[in-house]
Design a protein around this motif. Structure first.
Motif, PDB file in Angstrom:
ATOM      1  N   ILE A 148      48.589  42.391  48.302  1.00 13.94           N
ATOM      2  CA  ILE A 148      48.396  42.075  46.887  1.00 13.94           C
ATOM      3  C   ILE A 148      47.320  41.009  46.732  1.00 13.94           C
ATOM      4  O   ILE A 148      46.479  41.103  45.830  1.00 13.94           O
ATOM      5  N   LEU A 157      44.219  52.482  42.124  1.00 14.59           N
ATOM      6  CA  LEU A 157      43.611  51.159  42.321  1.00 14.59           C
ATOM      7  C   LEU A 157      42.251  51.274  43.004  1.00 14.59           C
ATOM      8  O   LEU A 157      41.293  50.599  42.603  1.00 14.59           O
ATOM      9  N   LEU A 162      43.951  42.616  46.916  1.00 14.93           N
ATOM     10  CA  LEU A 162      43.664  43.336  45.675  1.00 14.93           C
ATOM     11  C   LEU A 162      43.304  42.361  44.552  1.00 14.93           C
ATOM     12  O   LEU A 162      42.386  42.620  43.776  1.00 14.93           O
ATOM     13  N   GLN A 163      43.997  41.229  44.495  1.00 16.53           N
ATOM     14  CA  GLN A 163      43.685  40.216  43.478  1.00 16.53           C
ATOM     15  C   GLN A 163      42.281  39.661  43.653  1.00 16.53           C
ATOM     16  O   GLN A 163      41.537  39.516  42.681  1.00 16.53           O
ATOM     17  N   GLN A 168      39.820  52.603  40.399  1.00 17.05           N
ATOM     18  CA  GLN A 168      39.469  51.598  39.402  1.00 17.05           C
ATOM     19  C   GLN A 168      38.523  50.546  39.971  1.00 17.05           C
ATOM     20  O   GLN A 168      37.568  50.143  39.310  1.00 17.05           O
ATOM     21  N   LEU A 169      38.772  50.123  41.194  1.00 17.06           N
ATOM     22  CA  LEU A 169      37.901  49.146  41.834  1.00 17.06           C
ATOM     23  C   LEU A 169      36.511  49.737  42.050  1.00 17.06           C
ATOM     24  O   LEU A 169      35.494  49.093  41.774  1.00 17.06           O
ATOM     25  N   LEU A 225      50.666  43.651  37.983  1.00 22.31           N
ATOM     26  CA  LEU A 225      51.779  44.413  38.541  1.00 22.31           C
ATOM     27  C   LEU A 225      52.989  44.214  37.650  1.00 22.31           C
ATOM     28  O   LEU A 225      53.188  43.142  37.090  1.00 22.31           O
ATOM     29  N   ARG A 248      37.738  41.633  37.005  1.00 21.84           N
ATOM     30  CA  ARG A 248      38.999  42.188  36.499  1.00 21.84           C
ATOM     31  C   ARG A 248      40.165  41.344  36.988  1.00 21.84           C
ATOM     32  O   ARG A 248      39.993  40.444  37.801  1.00 21.84           O
ATOM     33  N   LEU A 299      44.361  41.800  38.401  1.00 24.21           N
ATOM     34  CA  LEU A 299      45.371  42.737  38.890  1.00 24.21           C
ATOM     35  C   LEU A 299      46.662  42.431  38.160  1.00 24.21           C
ATOM     36  O   LEU A 299      47.088  41.293  38.082  1.00 24.21           O
ATOM     37  N   ALA A 302      39.714  42.313  42.676  1.00 26.75           N
ATOM     38  CA  ALA A 302      39.677  42.463  41.217  1.00 26.75           C
ATOM     39  C   ALA A 302      38.902  41.317  40.574  1.00 26.75           C
ATOM     40  O   ALA A 302      38.069  41.538  39.691  1.00 26.75           O
ATOM     41  N   ILE A 328      49.536  55.222  43.438  1.00 26.77           N
ATOM     42  CA  ILE A 328      49.145  53.894  42.958  1.00 26.77           C
ATOM     43  C   ILE A 328      47.904  53.407  43.696  1.00 26.77           C
ATOM     44  O   ILE A 328      46.949  52.907  43.092  1.00 26.77           O
ATOM     45  N   LYS A 329      47.872  53.569  45.017  1.00 18.48           N
ATOM     46  CA  LYS A 329      46.721  53.132  45.820  1.00 18.48           C
ATOM     47  C   LYS A 329      45.468  53.916  45.427  1.00 18.48           C
ATOM     48  O   LYS A 329      44.373  53.352  45.335  1.00 18.48           O
TER      49      LYS A 329
END
Length: 105
Positions: free
Chosen positions: A86, A44, A89-90, A47-48, A102, A98, A100, A93, A40-41
């Protein structure tokens, strides 16, 4: 005259009942969750990174927009560094346009 030795090739039995899925092996070893978290990491981070490339944004610029250090962004983009919150990451994004998402499945 030399006698030629021939060996019969044996075919390995590959019945479907003997095949084991990687998930099953990892589950037995107790490592399935760890490998899923790593995967998953990695996705992510990829994608970033792709979103940054599409927006022609450097790590330095992302760090400025996130109001954080470049080393924090570097950790965020490192697929091997799973210690990312999280909320971080938000924010990242959002800065690349973008969101995020979940979900529990």
């Amino acid at each position: 005259m030399k006698k030629k030795v021939t060996r019969k090739k044996t075919k390995a039995s590959r019945s479907a009942t003997k095949l084991t899925a990687l998930d099953d092996i990892l589950k037995v070893d107790g490592k399935l969750e760890e490998f899923e978290a790593i995967a998953i990491k990695e996705v992510l981070a990829w994608q970033l990174s792709e979103a940054m490339k599409a927006g022609k944004m450097s790590q330095k610029r992302l760090a400025e927009r996130m109001k954080t250090s470049r080393s924090q962004v570097s950790r965020l983009l490192d697929p091997k560094d799973g210690n990312v919150t999280i909320s971080t990451l938000q924010r990242a994004a959002r800065m690349v346009g973008r969101t995020l998402r979940l979900e529990l499945v």
